[in-house]
Write a protein that holds these residues in place. Structure first.
Motif, mmCIF file in Angstrom:
data_model
loop_
_atom_site.group_PDB
_atom_site.id
_atom_site.type_symbol
_atom_site.label_atom_id
_atom_site.label_comp_id
_atom_site.label_asym_id
_atom_site.label_seq_id
_atom_site.Cartn_x
_atom_site.Cartn_y
_atom_site.Cartn_z
ATOM 1 N N PHE A 333 0.834 -1.183 0.016
ATOM 2 C CA PHE A 333 0.058 -0.076 -0.021
ATOM 3 C C PHE A 333 0.760 1.174 -0.118
ATOM 4 O O PHE A 333 1.771 1.195 0.677
ATOM 5 N N LEU A 371 -2.891 13.338 -6.005
ATOM 6 C CA LEU A 371 -2.873 12.141 -5.253
ATOM 7 C C LEU A 371 -2.652 11.096 -5.931
ATOM 8 O O LEU A 371 -3.283 10.529 -7.087
ATOM 9 N N ALA A 373 -2.503 6.795 -5.280
ATOM 10 C CA ALA A 373 -2.519 5.587 -4.189
ATOM 11 C C ALA A 373 -2.463 4.582 -4.990
ATOM 12 O O ALA A 373 -2.783 4.248 -6.142
ATOM 13 N N GLN A 375 -2.433 -0.001 -4.223
ATOM 14 C CA GLN A 375 -2.531 -1.207 -3.461
ATOM 15 C C GLN A 375 -2.689 -2.204 -4.368
ATOM 16 O O GLN A 375 -3.458 -2.513 -5.288
ATOM 17 N N VAL A 378 -3.926 -2.125 -8.118
ATOM 18 C CA VAL A 378 -4.810 -1.027 -8.321
ATOM 19 C C VAL A 378 -4.317 0.400 -8.093
ATOM 20 O O VAL A 378 -3.647 0.560 -7.055
ATOM 21 N N ILE A 380 -4.757 4.537 -8.263
ATOM 22 C CA ILE A 380 -5.723 5.399 -8.297
ATOM 23 C C ILE A 380 -4.901 6.927 -8.391
ATOM 24 O O ILE A 380 -3.848 7.040 -7.478
#
Lengths: 788, 283
Positions: A333, A371, A373, A375, A378, A380
């Motif tokens: 993450f 931003l 992100a 994980q 995935v 984003i």
């Protein structure tokens, strides 16, 4: 109206003929450059009466018939004594010669106690950086935005927030200008610090009512910040070393008396300092802190050119950045965010002659948030941005009898990216259809006329006319009766999608009862074509700006103000009481969060529109001369909102509705070396919504709400102290220490309230306890300030 | 996605926060009927009934009786058939009773209505079991930096002709007593209409109260994935519930977002599921 003015003029002029005194007026200028000197003092010798030049360098003084002696002074200039005889001379321009001794460069806005009564400004706050630097500072970093929040009618959202509310207006209704160019997000670390480095600011002015027509584009307030020019004579450095951040400014001439520069940098080292402290204080895994990084940086630059006595040019650049990252909190993450402002402003000032002045600005400002992100597979990424291209020109003409005419034009090209979202799962791109820019042109013309009608009346009449266009490229979505997308129309780049236009009248007046008191009143109508939608109850970097479109109508508001201004004890105490009523139209609220649901990313559709009302009374007592200075401000106010789709259409208190707000600021010069100062705040708690019932579904506790904002946070109060010691001051070197203690008596003010749920539904022992989280306990800090 | 929660974490990095208990006087509100009912293709309806409680009410075995609704008359109707449901105790649910039926079985593309009569009030709702969307395959996907943890990935083809709404739940055999919604459990095909997609699913929490639980499945788990198609109202309900649960840890989220219930005069949901099941062993 015109006839009324004629009659008024007749009455006033006829009365003045009966007087045995005359009026002398003129302009105080720099003898070399012809630049008007603002706030120069003209004193009738051997008396305490006198006046101060206005923002165009003009003065006007009433003198008895016969010979008089005038003392004309301005900091950094040689004082002049002038002998004149009234009524032989009615007009006199006074050039002042620059003093051979180097002026104390920190001196900025000269305090002008008489402005309180004589000026037409109603509800204006002007701050001098020199005074601000003596006041208690959070973590030792002087921040004028925090100080502004201590003036009546201005309130902050909470402890850690630069978002502020002026007389009940939203946080997006404040226009913050740095050298005539707007700054969209004024905060670092979610608002602990503002983006404005106090070492580069020359002066700041807050206008919360009676907004002149040369300002516009926002409903509630203007914060007009002017940055400092570099020294044209000598090189200097100044800076400070604090616990969490340090800064350094260098300035000097490139070409003596012709070209100067000022460069400043401010950098935080918060995580390096706080991580060990936090690790020792909290029981949170060290890996959490170990993998978190945060820092911010500000760079300011200004280049000033004295092209000729008539032409001045300056270029301001600002770049600020916040970086935050969180890695490996959980396997695979990671998350990083960065945001910041970029601003460029080219200002050209042309003193045509003693009466005419033209100031033009070419500017660019940008705020962006990003931003990322991920994980595992995935990803984003979200980006939002605001880009404004600005051209502005303002002509001012000063006339005798204190007239000031200002007119000009302003053009903004807004290029907003509300939220560009890219996401993929296992290599497959998801289509969010939101990768679009919203573009708009906002063009305004303004005219403002300030005039004296006789000796007692001063009137400011102004109007602004704005033509706004939402332009392509744009896909306009057409929906059928059941809300499904039926069709879309494409608009080419530059093609007009929607347009709005409207006039904004602005009127303010002052009636001077006598030399020590006056009554002022104003009415203003303001239009605002851009909107900020917030995903949360406070302003965060994730807040998104939207221009008006066919679905989002421009917001607007009206304000009525009346005030009584009175100075006491030879102008050493300035007091005022003012009343206001404001109403707002087309206020925007989101029915869903921005981030909580990516699948509804057409904001216009989750937005709802309503009205707002606010009214209040403000009391202000200020002492700005002498060893003992400071102010007391008290506001009694109420702010409401009414939306068809919120709270079943019933009126409800706005989240920043605050009944009582008391601020006390005092500063005392003990001697030449020591200064002690203190601030105190006492305010009613903000309104908030809390659940009133619960139910259980799939083992989860679901909260049910009743009336919106029907609860109140506990009372907010806090005292800060500071002690400044001037260790050394010579012509070449200055060194001082500031010891600040924030929240002296360690009050646990509520930052937010949450509910702790313990037990388990399936074991039948569920318990819910309300908890209050407070930040900022007693926080001492020390900062070393230097200058050489 | 809980971006705002990370922002919230950021705040806590640099400040010395402290917590105190605070006293809040809450307004008394009338208790409302709460329905948690579902029907799945091939299975009979199940309905849990309770009343809402004041926010600070302590729930224990003695006060439980106040909130469980055991004396209601619940009727399910589909086409021309109506059935009055029977009450049965079951300790794995809250409240520990459910109303169930045996005559009416769920069928795809069929509408079902309920009527609840209780203490003179009538509550009604309608739901549809949509058409089934079959999964293509399901597998365990080990996290890069871990030998024991991972997510599950579901691959399926979305129907391009209609707007589809999905809900995903998992059950670890021997560990969970019932199906638990995955971390993000409802989604619509708005961003992937008609495509074949692989979606990783994180383990959900069995309730809000064990929020500290890992979002990962472990090697050795036998996981049953329940992959459901639901109708719009059913989706809206879980989507708003999911929004509230996910933002409950974030103090700055706009709270009091309204939960979109399909129960007339009540709270909760009456929802139809077109479910398909896949069992995998995590390794």
């Amino acid at each position: 109206m015109k006839r009324f003015i004629h009659i008024l003029l007749l009455v006033i002029t006829s009365t003045s003929y009966c007087q045995s005194s005359g009026i002398l007026s003129g302009k105080v200028t720099d003898s070399l450059t012809g630049e008007p000197l603002i706030g120069a003092t003209i004193q009738i010798n051997n008396t305490t009466s006198g006046t101060i030049t206005n923002e165009m360098g003009f003065y006007q003084i009433q003198l008895k018939y016969g010979p008089s002696q005038l003392k004309v002074s301005y900091i950094g200039y040689t004082q002049q004594i002038i002998e004149i005889t009234i009524p032989d001379i009615k007009k006199l321009d006074i050039p002042l010669v620059l003093s051979p001794v180097q002026a104390d460069e920190v001196v900025v806005t000269v305090d002008n106690p008489k402005e309180n009564v004589e000026g037409i400004g109603i509800g204006n706050v002007e701050l001098s950086m020199k005074e601000i630097k003596k006041l208690p500072a959070l973590m030792g970093e002087t921040d004028f935005l925090r100080i502004i929040q201590l003036s009546p009618g201005v309130q902050s959202a909470n402890d850690a927030n630069m978002g502020f509310y002026v007389r009940g207006g939203g946080a997006d209704q404040n226009l913050i200008l740095l050298d005539n160019v707007p700054v969209y997000n004024p905060s670092h670390i979610l608002g602990f610090f503002s983006v404005f480095n106090s070492d580069v600011i020359r002066s700041t002015k807050l206008i919360k009512s009676g907004m002149p027509a040369n300002y516009g584009g926002r409903i509630s307030s203007i914060i007009d910040i002017t940055s400092r020019d570099g020294d044209f004579e000598e090189f200097h450095s100044q800076g400070s070393v604090g616990l969490l951040l340090s800064k350094l400014t260098i300035q000097g001439p490139f070409v003596k008396n012709k070209v100067s520069f000022l460069l400043s940098m401010r950098k935080s080292y918060i995580d390096e300092v706080m991580k060990p402290i936090a690790n020792s204080m909290f029981d949170i895994s060290s890996t959490f802190y170990g993998n978190t990084k945060y820092s911010f940086l500000d760079i300011n630059g200004k280049f000033s050119f004295r092209l000729s006595p008539k032409h001045n040019l300056s270029f301001t650049a600002y770049n600020g950045k916040d970086d935050f990252s969180l890695i490996k909190l959980e396997p695979d993450f990671s998350n990083s965010m960065n945001w910041g402002n970029q601003l460029y402003s080219l200002n050209w000032n042309y003193h045509v002659n003693a009466d005419w002045n033209i100031q033009s600005t070419l500017g660019y400002t940008k705020y962006n948030f990003g931003l990322d992100a991920s994980q595992k597979n995935v990803f984003i990424s979200m980006k939002s941005a605001v880009n404004d291209y600005i051209f502005r020109t303002e002509v001012s003409k000063a006339g005798y009898n204190g007239q000031i005419i200002k007119f000009g034009a302003e053009h903004y090209f807004h290029k907003f990216t509300p939220n560009n979202l890219d996401a993929s799962t296992n290599g497959q791109e998801l289509a969010f259809g939101s990768n679009r820019n919203l573009n708009a042109h906002e063009s305004s013309l303004f005219y403002n006329h300030e005039i004296n009608l006789g000796t007692r009346f001063r009137l400011n009449l102004g109007a602004r006319y704005t033509y706004y266009m939402h332009v392509g490229s744009y896909y306009k979505i057409i929906k059928n009766e059941i809300g499904e997308i039926a069709d879309s129309i494409y608009y080419e780049p530059g093609e007009i999608v929607e347009s709005y236009q409207s006039p904004e009248p602005r009127i303010s007046a002052r009636y001077q009862v006598n030399g020590l008191s006056s009554i002022k009143a104003s009415y203003t109508l303001n239009k605002q074509y851009i909107h900020m939608v917030s995903s949360s109850a406070v302003t965060l970097p994730t807040d998104v700006w939207l221009p008006s479109t066919s679905l989002i109508k421009p917001q607007w508001g009206q304000q009525y103000t009346v005030g009584y201004y009175r100075n006491f004890m030879d102008n050493s105490y300035e007091t005022s009481i003012s009343l206001y009523y404001k109403d707002y139209y087309n206020q925007i609220e989101l029915l869903k969060g921005i981030i909580s649901n990516f699948q509804d990313n057409i904001f216009e559709e989750s937005a709802t529109f309503g009205r707002g009302y606010s009214f209040g009374a403000e009391l202000f007592v200020q002492k700005s001369v002498g060893n003992f200075t400071g102010w007391v401000g008290y506001t009694l106010s109420a702010t409401y909102r009414k939306f068809k789709e919120i709270n079943q259409g019933k009126i409800y208190p706005a989240k920043y509705d605050r009944r009582n707000d008391l601020n006390v600021v005092v500063s005392y010069d003990l001697n030449k070396k020591w200064n002690a100062s203190a601030t105190f705040i006492l305010a009613s708690g903000n309104a908030l919504s809390l659940p009133s019932y619960l139910y259980i579904l799939e083992g989860n506790v679901i909260s049910g709400y009743s009336e919106r904002n029907s609860f109140r946070m506990p009372l907010y109060h806090r005292m800060d102290l500071s002690l400044t010691y001037l260790a050394r001051k010579t012509e070449k070197f200055e060194s001082s220490f500031n010891l600040s203690v924030y929240n002296v008596y360690n009050r646990a003010n509520p930052f937010y309230i949450y509910f702790e749920i313990t037990g388990n539904v399936y074991d039948y022992n569920l318990k819910i306890t309300p908890k209050q989280v407070s930040i900022f306990p007693i926080l001492p800090s020390i900062t070393w300030n230097f200058r050489f | 996605m809980k971006i705002s929660n990370y922002i919230f974490l950021l705040i806590f990095l640099f400040i010395f926060a402290c917590e105190n208990e605070v006293k809040i006087d809450l307004i008394e509100v009338e208790s409302k009927m709460v329905v948690e009912g579902w029907i799945e293709q091939g299975k009979g309806p199940k309905i849990l009934l309770s009343m809402s409680a004041p926010y600070f009410a302590d729930i224990d075995s003695s006060t439980l009786r106040q909130y469980a609704v055991t004396g209601a008359k619940v009727t399910v109707t589909s086409e021309d058939t109506s059935e009055v449901l029977t009450l049965k105790p079951n300790s794995s649910y809250f409240p520990p009773y459910y109303y169930y039926g045996t005559v009416i079985k769920g069928k795809l593309k069929q509408e079902y209505s309920i009527e609840i009569r209780y203490k003179g009030y009538i509550y009604t709702a309608i739901t549809t079991i949509p058409d089934l969307v079959q999964t293509d395959s399901v597998w365990f996907d080990k996290a890069n930096l871990s030998d024991t943890l991972g997510l599950i990935v579901v691959k399926f083809k979305d129907n391009p002709d209609v707007r589809n709404y999905y809900r995903t739940l998992t059950r670890r055999l021997g560990k969970d007593t019932k199906f638990i919604p995955t971390f993000t459990s409802v989604f619509s095909d708005e961003s992937f209409n008609g495509e074949t997609l692989e979606i990783p699913l994180s383990k959900g929490n069995s309730s809000l109260l064990d929020i500290e639980n890992s979002r990962y499945f472990e090697v050795g788990d036998t996981i049953v994935l329940k992959f459901c198609s639901i109708d719009k109202q059913h989706y809206d309900f879980w989507n708003t519930i999911q929004g509230q649960i996910q933002t409950s840890a974030n103090p700055f989220a706009i709270s009091n977002t309204e939960i979109k219930s399909n129960i007339d005069y009540g709270l909760g949901i009456w929802g139809g599921y077109a479910a398909s099941y896949d069992t995998i062993i995590a390794k």
